[in-house]
Design a protein around this motif. Structure first.
Motif, short mmCIF file in Angstrom:
data_model
loop_
_atom_site.label_atom_id
_atom_site.label_comp_id
_atom_site.label_asym_id
_atom_site.label_seq_id
_atom_site.Cartn_x
_atom_site.Cartn_y
_atom_site.Cartn_z
N THR A 74 41.15 51.70 34.52
CA THR A 74 40.43 50.88 35.49
C THR A 74 39.25 51.65 36.07
O THR A 74 38.12 51.14 36.14
N TYR A 80 36.42 52.19 33.49
CA TYR A 80 35.65 50.96 33.29
C TYR A 80 34.73 50.70 34.49
O TYR A 80 33.55 50.38 34.31
N VAL A 108 44.05 46.08 39.25
CA VAL A 108 42.63 46.07 38.93
C VAL A 108 41.82 45.26 39.95
O VAL A 108 40.79 45.74 40.45
N GLY A 152 38.99 46.65 42.40
CA GLY A 152 37.63 46.27 42.07
C GLY A 152 36.84 45.76 43.25
O GLY A 152 35.61 45.87 43.28
N ASN A 210 34.24 48.12 42.14
CA ASN A 210 33.56 47.48 41.01
C ASN A 210 32.68 46.35 41.53
O ASN A 210 32.86 45.19 41.19
N ASN A 241 34.72 41.43 38.47
CA ASN A 241 36.11 41.84 38.65
C ASN A 241 37.07 41.00 37.82
O ASN A 241 38.11 41.50 37.37
N ALA A 297 36.70 42.47 34.43
CA ALA A 297 37.35 43.79 34.41
C ALA A 297 38.86 43.67 34.22
O ALA A 297 39.47 44.44 33.47
N THR A 298 39.47 42.71 34.90
CA THR A 298 40.92 42.52 34.78
C THR A 298 41.29 42.14 33.36
O THR A 298 42.27 42.66 32.79
N VAL A 330 40.84 45.33 31.02
CA VAL A 330 41.92 46.33 31.14
C VAL A 330 43.20 45.81 30.49
O VAL A 330 43.93 46.56 29.82
#
Length: 447
Positions: free
Chosen positions: A75, A78, A291, A295, A299, A389, A392-393, A396
């Motif tokens: 996480t 990234y 995550v 984030g 993030n 975000n 991103a989740t 991952v």
């Protein structure tokens, strides 16, 4: 009409009504601010509890605690890669388009009192170390103040403790699970007020700042919006394709959340609902729980673009020349100051103040040029943060080998039930987590 039963249609009507009221009756529009603020507070009162239930229960159900550390490392890697890219893109666009050029503003003529509040907040934030920011003085204080990072830390520790206790913790885990379900029911009830909250927030924004402000600093607004949209389409779209899902189907799946964020200018207003939707898409609960809340502080792609573009805008507007080396130094500072935001409207202004104060070349007083349009910039900034975000989740989860892209595509293509119902495709996507490569991520089928 059937379409009016959908939340996204209701929110659209609320946004349109807010714009009209703010434009034609600006004083009345400003008075509607409590509607938006109250809706956000209703959601924020549940966020920390939802995170606690989701994260602690998800970790407690993982068969191997090594997965927690592995997900955490992936996480952070990234987040660093994508936010750095966002910072660089903002820097490049500002150098190419020069949105502040020609304003010729004397820094001495700017009202420093307007930024004193942000300077004091920036100094207070700078006095805290990262560990002091993450570790709370008390668990109760972390929940009371709504500090997502501190609540996340406690939730991880609590989940690890439940996992170690194993069988003896089953009753407590079940209580937490049922509490989480009850909290999500409350979220569903509150979300019925989303159109009213979007109306109040939009009426305030248009009524308070009006069209004149947009015209005065129009080039910066246009540059920032275009850059943000290109970042979503090109960067996040490419990452989505790698993860196995399409960007447009994903945006359509999250359209209600996007409209709510557009109206309220804060991503926190949709955090509980976003967590639930990503789980239904097939992302395991532990991955979503680790995550997504992280984030919200580390993030912030939209905030990263904002910080570099506004920094150079102020430099250009005040005729402050920056060499390449000085711009690289600014970028290095932003790699630190761009982290730690809470996802709330106005947090980026504090980060911008901290950046300029540390850089000590661009006049901090230049922030007064941004304050008037920050709310307008924050709308697209919050949207980019939210989409970033969500992506991103998914990334991952895919990186961990527990995301079924084919099942997710079926969810994105399937019609969804009205008022938060669960489609068959969403149930199948959750089931695929249980049946695929990593049983440690098994989660319960949604009701």
């Amino acid at each position: 009409m059937r379409v009016l039963r959908h939340l996204y249609a209701q929110v659209l009507i609320g946004l349109a009504a807010g714009i009209l009221v703010g434009y034609f009756w600006p004083h009345f529009g400003v008075e509607m601010k409590p509607l938006g603020d109250t809706f956000i507070r209703l959601i924020k009162m549940l966020i920390t509890l939802v995170i606690f239930c989701t994260v602690s229960l998800g970790i407690a159900r993982m068969e191997n605690l090594k997965h927690v550390g592995r997900v955490g490392v992936k996480t952070i890697v990234y987040f660093e890669a994508v936010t750095t890219l966002a910072l660089v893109i903002g820097l490049v666009v500002a150098n190419v388009l020069h949105p502040g050029e020609g304003l010729n503003i004397d820094p001495a003529s700017l009202d420093t009192q307007a930024v004193s509040h942000y300077v004091s907040e920036a100094h207070a934030a700078a006095s805290q170390s990262i560990l002091e920011e993450i570790v709370p003085n008390s668990v109760v204080g972390a929940f009371a103040h709504g500090n997502l990072l501190q609540v996340l830390l406690f939730s991880v520790l609590f989940g690890v403790a439940l996992s170690i206790m194993s069988r003896s913790s089953r009753f407590l885990a079940r209580v937490i699970e049922q509490s989480g379900e009850a909290l999500m029911r409350i979220v569903e009830m509150i979300m019925r007020l989303a159109p009213l909250g979007a109306f109040g927030a939009m009426a305030f924004t248009v009524g308070k700042y009006g069209i004149g402000t947009l015209q005065q600093l129009g080039l910066l607004i246009v540059c920032f919006y275009l850059t943000s949209i290109l970042f979503i389409v090109l960067v996040l779209g490419t990452i989505c394709r790698w993860a196995g899902v399409g960007l447009w189907p994903l945006l359509n799946y999250l359209r209600e959340e996007l409209l709510i964020v557009l109206g309220t200018s804060t991503t926190e207003s949709v955090l509980p609902r976003l967590m639930d939707k990503l789980e239904r898409l097939g992302c395991p609960k532990p991955v979503v729980g680790l995550v997504l809340p992280t984030g919200y502080s580390f993030n912030l792609d939209g905030a990263a673009i904002y910080l570099t573009m506004t920094s150079l805008f102020i430099a250009q507007a005040t005729n402050t020349h920056l060499s390449l080396l000085q711009q690289l130094g600014l970028l290095a500072i932003l790699l630190l100051t761009s982290k730690g935001g809470a996802g709330v409207a106005g947090a980026a202004l504090v980060a911008l103040t901290a950046t300029l104060s540390t850089h000590n070349i661009i006049p901090v007083a230049g922030i007064t040029l941004i304050i008037g349009i920050d709310r307008v910039l924050n709308e697209i900034r919050a949207i980019v943060n939210m989409i970033g975000n969500a992506v991103a989740t998914i990334v991952v989860a895919r990186w961990e080998g527990v995301f079924d892209a084919e099942a997710a595509r079926k969810v994105l293509a399937a019609p969804r039930a009205v008022h938060g119902g669960v489609s068959d495709a969403e149930s199948e996507a959750v089931e695929s987590v249980n049946e695929r490569k990593a049983p440690a991520y098994a989660q319960e089928r949604p009701n």
